[in-house]
Design a protein around this motif. Sequence first.
Motif, PDB file in Angstrom:
ATOM      1  N   THR A  95     -38.792  -4.661  55.317  1.00 59.07           N
ATOM      2  CA  THR A  95     -39.361  -5.928  55.775  1.00 59.07           C
ATOM      3  C   THR A  95     -39.020  -6.186  57.237  1.00 59.07           C
ATOM      4  O   THR A  95     -39.870  -6.613  58.015  1.00 59.07           O
ATOM      5  N   VAL A  96     -37.790  -5.910  57.616  1.00 58.90           N
ATOM      6  CA  VAL A  96     -37.380  -6.075  59.017  1.00 58.90           C
ATOM      7  C   VAL A  96     -38.238  -5.178  59.904  1.00 58.90           C
ATOM      8  O   VAL A  96     -38.720  -5.603  60.962  1.00 58.90           O
ATOM      9  N   ASN A  97     -38.472  -3.952  59.472  1.00 61.52           N
ATOM     10  CA  ASN A  97     -39.303  -3.032  60.237  1.00 61.52           C
ATOM     11  C   ASN A  97     -40.742  -3.539  60.345  1.00 61.52           C
ATOM     12  O   ASN A  97     -41.356  -3.453  61.414  1.00 61.52           O
ATOM     13  N   ASP A  98     -41.287  -4.074  59.264  1.00 65.85           N
ATOM     14  CA  ASP A  98     -42.646  -4.624  59.285  1.00 65.85           C
ATOM     15  C   ASP A  98     -42.753  -5.793  60.256  1.00 65.85           C
ATOM     16  O   ASP A  98     -43.742  -5.930  60.984  1.00 65.85           O
ATOM     17  N   ILE A  99     -41.732  -6.638  60.289  1.00 72.27           N
ATOM     18  CA  ILE A  99     -41.723  -7.780  61.211  1.00 72.27           C
ATOM     19  C   ILE A  99     -41.628  -7.281  62.654  1.00 72.27           C
ATOM     20  O   ILE A  99     -42.344  -7.779  63.535  1.00 72.27           O
ATOM     21  N   ALA A 100     -40.772  -6.309  62.894  1.00 72.26           N
ATOM     22  CA  ALA A 100     -40.639  -5.748  64.242  1.00 72.26           C
ATOM     23  C   ALA A 100     -41.969  -5.174  64.718  1.00 72.26           C
ATOM     24  O   ALA A 100     -42.388  -5.421  65.860  1.00 72.26           O
ATOM     25  N   LYS A 101     -42.649  -4.438  63.860  1.00 75.49           N
ATOM     26  CA  LYS A 101     -43.957  -3.876  64.218  1.00 75.49           C
ATOM     27  C   LYS A 101     -44.961  -4.981  64.515  1.00 75.49           C
ATOM     28  O   LYS A 101     -45.764  -4.862  65.438  1.00 75.49           O
ATOM     29  N   ALA A 102     -44.914  -6.048  63.728  1.00 80.11           N
ATOM     30  CA  ALA A 102     -45.820  -7.185  63.957  1.00 80.11           C
ATOM     31  C   ALA A 102     -45.578  -7.814  65.325  1.00 80.11           C
ATOM     32  O   ALA A 102     -46.511  -8.312  65.961  1.00 80.11           O
ATOM     33  N   PHE A 103     -44.341  -7.787  65.791  1.00 86.87           N
ATOM     34  CA  PHE A 103     -44.005  -8.320  67.112  1.00 86.87           C
ATOM     35  C   PHE A 103     -44.262  -7.304  68.229  1.00 86.87           C
ATOM     36  O   PHE A 103     -44.241  -7.651  69.401  1.00 86.87           O
ATOM     37  N   GLY A 104     -44.419  -6.036  67.864  1.00 82.42           N
ATOM     38  CA  GLY A 104     -44.596  -4.994  68.870  1.00 82.42           C
ATOM     39  C   GLY A 104     -43.292  -4.620  69.553  1.00 82.42           C
ATOM     40  O   GLY A 104     -43.282  -4.228  70.720  1.00 82.42           O
ATOM     41  N   ILE A 105     -42.194  -4.754  68.811  1.00 82.28           N
ATOM     42  CA  ILE A 105     -40.878  -4.375  69.329  1.00 82.28           C
ATOM     43  C   ILE A 105     -40.234  -3.399  68.354  1.00 82.28           C
ATOM     44  O   ILE A 105     -40.714  -3.209  67.241  1.00 82.28           O
ATOM     45  N   THR A 106     -39.134  -2.799  68.788  1.00 83.97           N
ATOM     46  CA  THR A 106     -38.456  -1.846  67.911  1.00 83.97           C
ATOM     47  C   THR A 106     -37.598  -2.582  66.885  1.00 83.97           C
ATOM     48  O   THR A 106     -37.233  -3.749  67.073  1.00 83.97           O
ATOM     49  N   LEU A 107     -37.284  -1.863  65.849  1.00 74.94           N
ATOM     50  CA  LEU A 107     -36.383  -2.374  64.818  1.00 74.94           C
ATOM     51  C   LEU A 107     -35.053  -2.780  65.438  1.00 74.94           C
ATOM     52  O   LEU A 107     -34.510  -3.845  65.139  1.00 74.94           O
ATOM     53  N   LEU A 108     -34.537  -1.944  66.330  1.00 70.79           N
ATOM     54  CA  LEU A 108     -33.254  -2.238  66.971  1.00 70.79           C
ATOM     55  C   LEU A 108     -33.317  -3.503  67.821  1.00 70.79           C
ATOM     56  O   LEU A 108     -32.374  -4.290  67.835  1.00 70.79           O
ATOM     57  N   ALA A 140     -46.847 -13.583  59.098  1.00 72.59           N
ATOM     58  CA  ALA A 140     -46.879 -13.035  57.738  1.00 72.59           C
ATOM     59  C   ALA A 140     -48.065 -12.099  57.555  1.00 72.59           C
ATOM     60  O   ALA A 140     -47.930 -11.005  56.995  1.00 72.59           O
ATOM     61  N   GLU A 141     -49.215 -12.501  58.061  1.00 74.21           N
ATOM     62  CA  GLU A 141     -50.404 -11.663  57.938  1.00 74.21           C
ATOM     63  C   GLU A 141     -50.227 -10.345  58.690  1.00 74.21           C
ATOM     64  O   GLU A 141     -50.542  -9.275  58.164  1.00 74.21           O
ATOM     65  N   ARG A 142     -49.689 -10.410  59.901  1.00 71.73           N
ATOM     66  CA  ARG A 142     -49.489  -9.199  60.702  1.00 71.73           C
ATOM     67  C   ARG A 142     -48.466  -8.255  60.068  1.00 71.73           C
ATOM     68  O   ARG A 142     -48.554  -7.043  60.225  1.00 71.73           O
ATOM     69  N   ALA A 143     -47.481  -8.835  59.365  1.00 71.73           N
ATOM     70  CA  ALA A 143     -46.422  -8.033  58.754  1.00 71.73           C
ATOM     71  C   ALA A 143     -46.685  -7.722  57.279  1.00 71.73           C
ATOM     72  O   ALA A 143     -45.842  -7.134  56.606  1.00 71.73           O
ATOM     73  N   ASN A 144     -47.850  -8.147  56.790  1.00 64.38           N
ATOM     74  CA  ASN A 144     -48.206  -7.963  55.376  1.00 64.38           C
ATOM     75  C   ASN A 144     -47.186  -8.598  54.440  1.00 64.38           C
ATOM     76  O   ASN A 144     -46.740  -7.990  53.462  1.00 64.38           O
ATOM     77  N   LEU A 145     -46.806  -9.830  54.780  1.00 66.84           N
ATOM     78  CA  LEU A 145     -45.850 -10.589  53.973  1.00 66.84           C
ATOM     79  C   LEU A 145     -46.459 -11.939  53.610  1.00 66.84           C
ATOM     80  O   LEU A 145     -47.467 -12.350  54.167  1.00 66.84           O
ATOM     81  N   LYS A 174     -37.543 -16.408  64.346  1.00 65.66           N
ATOM     82  CA  LYS A 174     -38.242 -17.630  64.768  1.00 65.66           C
ATOM     83  C   LYS A 174     -38.453 -17.630  66.283  1.00 65.66           C
ATOM     84  O   LYS A 174     -39.533 -17.988  66.768  1.00 65.66           O
ATOM     85  N   MET A 175     -37.436 -17.239  67.039  1.00 69.52           N
ATOM     86  CA  MET A 175     -37.538 -17.209  68.492  1.00 69.52           C
ATOM     87  C   MET A 175     -38.621 -16.224  68.940  1.00 69.52           C
ATOM     88  O   MET A 175     -39.455 -16.552  69.784  1.00 69.52           O
ATOM     89  N   GLU A 176     -38.632 -15.036  68.346  1.00 64.85           N
ATOM     90  CA  GLU A 176     -39.642 -14.037  68.698  1.00 64.85           C
ATOM     91  C   GLU A 176     -41.040 -14.520  68.316  1.00 64.85           C
ATOM     92  O   GLU A 176     -42.009 -14.312  69.057  1.00 64.85           O
ATOM     93  N   ARG A 177     -41.140 -15.174  67.178  1.00 61.67           N
ATOM     94  CA  ARG A 177     -42.446 -15.679  66.720  1.00 61.67           C
ATOM     95  C   ARG A 177     -42.968 -16.767  67.653  1.00 61.67           C
ATOM     96  O   ARG A 177     -44.124 -16.720  68.091  1.00 61.67           O
ATOM     97  N   THR A 178     -42.128 -17.733  67.977  1.00 64.39           N
ATOM     98  CA  THR A 178     -42.577 -18.838  68.826  1.00 64.39           C
ATOM     99  C   THR A 178     -42.835 -18.369  70.262  1.00 64.39           C
ATOM    100  O   THR A 178     -43.736 -18.880  70.921  1.00 64.39           O
ATOM    101  N   LYS A 179     -42.057 -17.388  70.711  1.00 65.00           N
ATOM    102  CA  LYS A 179     -42.264 -16.819  72.046  1.00 65.00           C
ATOM    103  C   LYS A 179     -43.671 -16.228  72.165  1.00 65.00           C
ATOM    104  O   LYS A 179     -44.270 -16.259  73.237  1.00 65.00           O
ATOM    105  N   ARG A 180     -44.191 -15.734  71.061  1.00 67.60           N
ATOM    106  CA  ARG A 180     -45.508 -15.116  71.039  1.00 67.60           C
ATOM    107  C   ARG A 180     -46.615 -16.098  70.635  1.00 67.60           C
ATOM    108  O   ARG A 180     -47.776 -15.726  70.530  1.00 67.60           O
TER     109      ARG A 180
END
Length: 84
Positions: free
Chosen positions: A62-75, A38-43, A24-30
Amino acid sequence: MSTIYYIVMKKKTELTSKFGLKVKMERTKRGLTQEQLAERANLNHKSICAIEKGLTTPSIETVNDIAKAFGITLLELMDVDNFN
């Protein structure tokens, strides 16, 4: 219910909740809505909602898809102890 089971489930719940807050924090930050993420992560946006509320534990894919949608690494996304 055994004490060990209770401790494991409590830790899992805490981690799931922390991860949801991080998403949520990463999403709202962006400036993204749940639907946009959801659209960016295909969810489905309901999946994003459930993750953010800590109601579900997402798969590593799913975590990896969300990370890619944010443009950050999985870690970076999984580092729930360091919120920026």
